[in-house]
Write a protein that holds these residues in place. Structure first.
Motif, PDB file in Angstrom:
ATOM      1  N   GLU A  91      14.869 -24.388  -8.012  1.00  0.00           N
ATOM      2  CA  GLU A  91      15.893 -23.476  -8.541  1.00  0.00           C
ATOM      3  C   GLU A  91      17.282 -23.892  -8.050  1.00  0.00           C
ATOM      4  OE1 GLU A  91      17.095 -19.802 -10.613  1.00  0.00           O
ATOM      5  OE2 GLU A  91      15.350 -21.146 -10.706  1.00  0.00           O
ATOM      6  N   ASN A 113      20.427 -25.187 -10.356  1.00  0.00           N
ATOM      7  CA  ASN A 113      21.725 -24.504 -10.282  1.00  0.00           C
ATOM      8  C   ASN A 113      22.845 -25.487  -9.984  1.00  0.00           C
ATOM      9  OD1 ASN A 113      20.668 -21.970 -10.827  1.00  0.00           O
ATOM     10  ND2 ASN A 113      20.405 -21.427  -8.669  1.00  0.00           N
ATOM     11  N   ARG A 127      19.572 -21.042 -17.776  1.00  0.00           N
ATOM     12  CA  ARG A 127      20.865 -20.360 -17.821  1.00  0.00           C
ATOM     13  C   ARG A 127      20.765 -19.012 -18.554  1.00  0.00           C
ATOM     14  NH1 ARG A 127      25.963 -22.606 -17.427  1.00  0.00           N
ATOM     15  NH2 ARG A 127      25.211 -24.706 -17.942  1.00  0.00           N
TER      16      ARG A 127
END
Length: 257
Positions: A20, A24, A88
């Motif tokens: 994750e 990001n 997103r």
């Protein structure tokens, strides 16, 4: 088994939150150097603490993270870009499915272990590490690298919460099972699963019920819906209720007019 599917590659215990964080960083527009530096800082006190090896476990984990969300193989580039778009836009609860799909496409070994775990869970409600090991070695060969990688993948499943320990050492039961209802995500997961398979086509039912998706409950869907949600999937009619799904050949520069 094709050379692509036969590769192991995924040989470390990699936590979901690290994937994750990597995604990001990529979504924020960081280049490879910046992502690498951020991951080095993130893992400094977690993996290979005080280690000086040029290719220690920390470096190998970072290689896996970067290969999944930054420099995936060329044939998976459109899958990677779409996966980032899904991360997103989707709720945080759906992110694990996206990471799972991208890992299985880049590292089919992850899918291979998941298939054996999922089959055992369905048959007997639990999965014994020794049984998973035996089945995976039958598929990938009697090599220590296979055994070691299988152990690391199983530990990753525990970290991700999709398996949980029992009172008996080496026996696991299913952990978190997440529903997947978003049609765009289901189409993307089907595409990811196709990349992890040695054969180029399979039935829709086989895909949606695949034991490699054991942590998820994919909503039943029609082949037309999948193809409508992804331009990279195609249908091959095979009887009244047995549609075959395949990856659509993508045009190359040589094919372009």
């Amino acid at each position: 088994m094709s050379p692509w599917v036969n590769q192991i590659g995924f040989s470390q215990r990699v936590r979901l939150e690290w994937f994750e964080q990597t995604a990001n960083l990529v979504l924020a527009g960081n280049d490879k150097s910046a992502v690498n530096n951020a991951l080095q800082k993130l893992l400094k006190d977690k993996v290979s603490v005080n280690g000086q090896a040029e290719r220690g476990n920390r470096e190998k984990i970072i290689t896996i993270l970067l290969k999944v969300w930054l420099n995936a193989p060329a044939k998976l580039e459109s899958l990677r870009v779409r996966g980032l778009e899904l991360l997103r836009g989707l709720p945080r609860a759906d992110h694990m499915a996206v990471h799972w799909g991208m890992v299985m496409a880049v590292y089919p070994f992850w899918s291979g272990v998941a298939t054996q775990v999922g089959r055992l869970l369905k048959l007997q409600g639990s999965a014994t590490a020794a049984h998973v090991q035996r089945r995976v070695r039958e598929q990938y060969g009697e090599r220590e690298t296979v055994s070691r990688a299988t152990r690391r993948v199983l530990r990753s499943y525990l970290d991700w919460g999709v398996l949980q320990k029992t009172d008996t050492k080496g026996i696991y039961t299913a952990g978190t099972t997440q529903p997947v209802d978003d049609s765009l995500l289901i189409a993307w997961l089907v595409e990811a699963a196709m990349h992890a398979r040695a054969n180029g086509l399979t039935t829709l039912k086989d895909l949606l019920d695949s034991p490699s998706f054991f942590p998820f409950r994919l909503k039943p869907t029609h082949a037309e819906s999948l193809v409508g949600a992804s331009s990279r999937l195609d249908i091959l009619r095979h009887g009244l209720d047995d549609d075959l799904i395949m990856l659509r050949k993508q045009p190359t520069k040589r094919d372009s007019p």
